[in-house]
Motif scaffolding. Sequence first.
Motif, short mmCIF file in Angstrom:
data_model
loop_
_atom_site.label_atom_id
_atom_site.label_comp_id
_atom_site.label_asym_id
_atom_site.label_seq_id
_atom_site.Cartn_x
_atom_site.Cartn_y
_atom_site.Cartn_z
N UNK A 8 0.84 -1.19 0.00
CA UNK A 8 0.00 0.00 0.00
C UNK A 8 0.88 1.25 0.00
N UNK A 9 1.91 1.25 0.83
CA UNK A 9 2.81 2.40 0.89
C UNK A 9 3.51 2.61 -0.46
N UNK A 10 3.99 1.53 -1.07
CA UNK A 10 4.64 1.62 -2.37
C UNK A 10 3.69 2.19 -3.43
N UNK A 11 2.45 1.72 -3.41
CA UNK A 11 1.46 2.22 -4.37
C UNK A 11 1.18 3.70 -4.15
N UNK A 30 1.93 6.76 -6.79
CA UNK A 30 0.88 7.69 -7.19
C UNK A 30 1.28 9.14 -6.93
N UNK A 31 1.93 9.39 -5.79
CA UNK A 31 2.37 10.76 -5.47
C UNK A 31 3.45 11.21 -6.45
#
Length: 86
Positions: free
Chosen positions: A68-71, A75-76
Amino acid sequence: MTGDLRYTHRSMALGGLDVAPEISLSDAALNSLVDTLDSRFSAPAQRTVTRPEAQTRGESVGVNLDEIEDAMMRDMERTHPKGKPA
């Protein structure tokens, strides 16, 4: 922002602002301004979100917080590329 005495609070309150001078604006300059404003204020594309099948059956779903953090980071980085102000 300026040392010009015409723009002090007192001067503006007593005499108002000077009439803004009329300036010529080329078609190219206007198109560039519109393009800039469109890209800055346009709404991000909306995504369709659906529930995973396991959640609709009431089962628990395993979550990998690293994924989730990688995604989120991808995205950012996609929406705010380095070197461009946000």
